[in-house]
Design a protein around this motif. Sequence first.
Motif, PDB file in Angstrom:
ATOM      1  N   GLY A 144       0.795  -1.233   0.000  1.00 41.89           N
ATOM      2  CA  GLY A 144       0.000   0.000   0.000  1.00 41.89           C
ATOM      3  C   GLY A 144       0.825   1.279   0.000  1.00 41.89           C
ATOM      4  O   GLY A 144       0.278   2.369  -0.176  1.00 41.89           O
ATOM      5  N   LYS A 145       2.157   1.175   0.190  1.00 43.84           N
ATOM      6  CA  LYS A 145       2.976   2.389   0.204  1.00 43.84           C
ATOM      7  C   LYS A 145       3.279   2.833  -1.241  1.00 43.84           C
ATOM      8  O   LYS A 145       3.285   2.021  -2.170  1.00 43.84           O
ATOM      9  CB  LYS A 145       4.299   2.149   0.949  1.00 43.84           C
ATOM     10  N   THR A 146       3.558   4.124  -1.375  1.00 40.55           N
ATOM     11  CA  THR A 146       3.854   4.686  -2.697  1.00 40.55           C
ATOM     12  C   THR A 146       5.365   4.733  -2.893  1.00 40.55           C
ATOM     13  O   THR A 146       6.080   5.306  -2.061  1.00 40.55           O
ATOM     14  CB  THR A 146       3.244   6.102  -2.813  1.00 40.55           C
ATOM     15  N   VAL A 147       5.820   4.106  -3.976  1.00 43.01           N
ATOM     16  CA  VAL A 147       7.255   4.102  -4.270  1.00 43.01           C
ATOM     17  C   VAL A 147       7.499   4.863  -5.577  1.00 43.01           C
ATOM     18  O   VAL A 147       6.887   4.559  -6.610  1.00 43.01           O
ATOM     19  CB  VAL A 147       7.809   2.661  -4.399  1.00 43.01           C
ATOM     20  N   GLY A 148       8.379   5.839  -5.521  1.00 47.70           N
ATOM     21  CA  GLY A 148       8.762   6.617  -6.706  1.00 47.70           C
ATOM     22  C   GLY A 148      10.033   6.022  -7.286  1.00 47.70           C
ATOM     23  O   GLY A 148      11.031   5.872  -6.574  1.00 47.70           O
ATOM     24  N   MET A 194       6.324  13.163  -8.019  1.00 45.60           N
ATOM     25  CA  MET A 194       6.867  11.938  -7.407  1.00 45.60           C
ATOM     26  C   MET A 194       7.454  12.267  -6.028  1.00 45.60           C
ATOM     27  O   MET A 194       7.220  11.555  -5.062  1.00 45.60           O
ATOM     28  CB  MET A 194       7.924  11.357  -8.351  1.00 45.60           C
ATOM     29  N   LEU A 195       8.202  13.389  -5.952  1.00 40.42           N
ATOM     30  CA  LEU A 195       8.806  13.764  -4.668  1.00 40.42           C
ATOM     31  C   LEU A 195       7.727  13.984  -3.616  1.00 40.42           C
ATOM     32  O   LEU A 195       7.849  13.542  -2.473  1.00 40.42           O
ATOM     33  CB  LEU A 195       9.617  15.070  -4.817  1.00 40.42           C
ATOM     34  N   ALA A 196       6.657  14.656  -4.011  1.00 39.97           N
ATOM     35  CA  ALA A 196       5.598  15.025  -3.060  1.00 39.97           C
ATOM     36  C   ALA A 196       4.778  13.824  -2.585  1.00 39.97           C
ATOM     37  O   ALA A 196       4.263  13.828  -1.473  1.00 39.97           O
ATOM     38  CB  ALA A 196       4.686  16.072  -3.707  1.00 39.97           C
ATOM     39  N   GLN A 197       4.668  12.789  -3.434  1.00 37.78           N
ATOM     40  CA  GLN A 197       3.758  11.683  -3.095  1.00 37.78           C
ATOM     41  C   GLN A 197       4.426  10.425  -2.563  1.00 37.78           C
ATOM     42  O   GLN A 197       3.749   9.557  -2.004  1.00 37.78           O
ATOM     43  CB  GLN A 197       2.970  11.292  -4.359  1.00 37.78           C
ATOM     44  N   SER A 198       5.741  10.295  -2.739  1.00 38.68           N
ATOM     45  CA  SER A 198       6.367   8.996  -2.453  1.00 38.68           C
ATOM     46  C   SER A 198       6.734   8.794  -0.984  1.00 38.68           C
ATOM     47  O   SER A 198       7.275   9.690  -0.330  1.00 38.68           O
ATOM     48  CB  SER A 198       7.640   8.840  -3.290  1.00 38.68           C
ATOM     49  N   ASP A 199       6.488   7.570  -0.507  1.00 34.99           N
ATOM     50  CA  ASP A 199       6.965   7.167   0.823  1.00 34.99           C
ATOM     51  C   ASP A 199       8.398   6.654   0.698  1.00 34.99           C
ATOM     52  O   ASP A 199       9.176   6.726   1.641  1.00 34.99           O
ATOM     53  CB  ASP A 199       6.081   6.033   1.374  1.00 34.99           C
ATOM     54  N   ILE A 200       8.695   6.102  -0.479  1.00 36.68           N
ATOM     55  CA  ILE A 200      10.043   5.585  -0.754  1.00 36.68           C
ATOM     56  C   ILE A 200      10.443   6.108  -2.140  1.00 36.68           C
ATOM     57  O   ILE A 200       9.620   6.093  -3.067  1.00 36.68           O
ATOM     58  CB  ILE A 200      10.071   4.040  -0.780  1.00 36.68           C
ATOM     59  N   ILE A 201      11.683   6.556  -2.269  1.00 34.31           N
ATOM     60  CA  ILE A 201      12.189   7.006  -3.577  1.00 34.31           C
ATOM     61  C   ILE A 201      13.423   6.181  -3.905  1.00 34.31           C
ATOM     62  O   ILE A 201      14.350   6.094  -3.090  1.00 34.31           O
ATOM     63  CB  ILE A 201      12.550   8.511  -3.528  1.00 34.31           C
ATOM     64  N   SER A 202      13.431   5.554  -5.079  1.00 34.89           N
ATOM     65  CA  SER A 202      14.572   4.725  -5.459  1.00 34.89           C
ATOM     66  C   SER A 202      15.128   5.219  -6.793  1.00 34.89           C
ATOM     67  O   SER A 202      14.388   5.417  -7.759  1.00 34.89           O
ATOM     68  CB  SER A 202      14.118   3.254  -5.553  1.00 34.89           C
TER      69      SER A 202
END
Length: 331
Positions: A144-148, A194-202
């Motif tokens: 359920g987490k958002t990953v960018g 993407m920066l504003a919405q992500s819980d994780i950024i890869s």
Amino acid sequence: MKTVVFSTKPYDREFLSRANESVGLELAFLESRLAPQTVKLAEGFESVCVFVNDQLDASVLIGLKKVGVKHVALRCAGFNNVDIASAEELGLTVTRVPAYSPYAIAEHAVALMLTLNRRIYWAHSRVRDGNYSLDGLLGFDLHGKTVGIVGTGKIGQCLTEALHGFGCKLLGVDQYENERCKKVGMQYVSFEEMLAQSDIISLHCPLMPETYHLIDNEAVAHMKRGVMIINTSRGGLIDTKAVIEGLKSGKIGYMGLDVYEEEEGLFFEDKTFEVRKDDDFARLTTFPNVIITGHQAYFTREALIRIAETTLANLSAFASGEELINQVKAS
Ligand SMILES: NC(=O)c1ccc[n+]([C@@H]2O[C@H](COP(=O)([O-])OP(=O)(O)OC[C@H]3O[C@@H](n4cnc5c(N)ncnc54)[C@H](O)[C@@H]3O)[C@@H](O)[C@H]2O)c1
């Protein structure tokens, strides 16, 4: 054709020698890194084989040309350490290994995410010390987490498919939309969104002038509080000072790095008994919510076999004047 292979470790020599049994090239293995001080070691060789932290700026390329080198065979995918325009001007051919195991790197990115989230590094040492308390080990469901995912090429695609399996919401940033990523629900958005919405950024885009310090103070300011940042691509994508500030303020909640912008001469070496001279790197190692691995994402058996096979194929093709399918060109 004679090739000098720089920056070799026992595992490089093992895999390249084994693959060479059926090819029969003349390979000379060196432990030294290619740099201005070591360029003369290439004298008498037509090809040099190099890795991620060998230095191939204009001055080194001029030196290689002078000692008779004609071909630079990278045994890696990224070519940010080579001044490609200068190589072209000098008439030096550059080849690389564009794909060996995107799974290896994507899986390491997942390993960093899970290790950070569930504090496995703390949990492991606690249990060994006889401390079975769970205080401080609270994690979150990845589901359920958002990953960018920045860069949805070969590695970004593997990561997307893996995280789809975890039930993550996937946001992609890339000028080219990847159909396989879209098929598992990836939504393409702007970098800012993407920066504003992500819980994780890869990060999975190459290091180029346009992507240098992609993650800077401004990018950190746009992120969600407590975000997790994972970098298995190239260190220069992240402005280290900006993320140190982000970690100190709590804006960045977790960070997993396999690469570091000043890793040259540090990673792949045993520096146990040396004083740490890089203050930013030393600071990064003090955060309880940061884990760093020393450029090992690619390091699987399958990847080393493919790297050795493709590198030898590139060297053979150059020697016999065949078409070079893995040549790197300036544009
Ligand atoms: N840590 C390791 O061991 C390791 C191993 C292999 C590769 N890498 C790194 O991973 C990177 C990606 O490898 P790959 O095989 O997936 O490459 P790839 O070429 O298949 O994919 C890269 C993607 O990044 C995209 N891209 C380029 N500029 C971008 C930007 N400004 N913003 C967003 N996307 C952008 C490209 O369009 C492409 O789709 C390599 O460049 C290399 O630096 C690291």
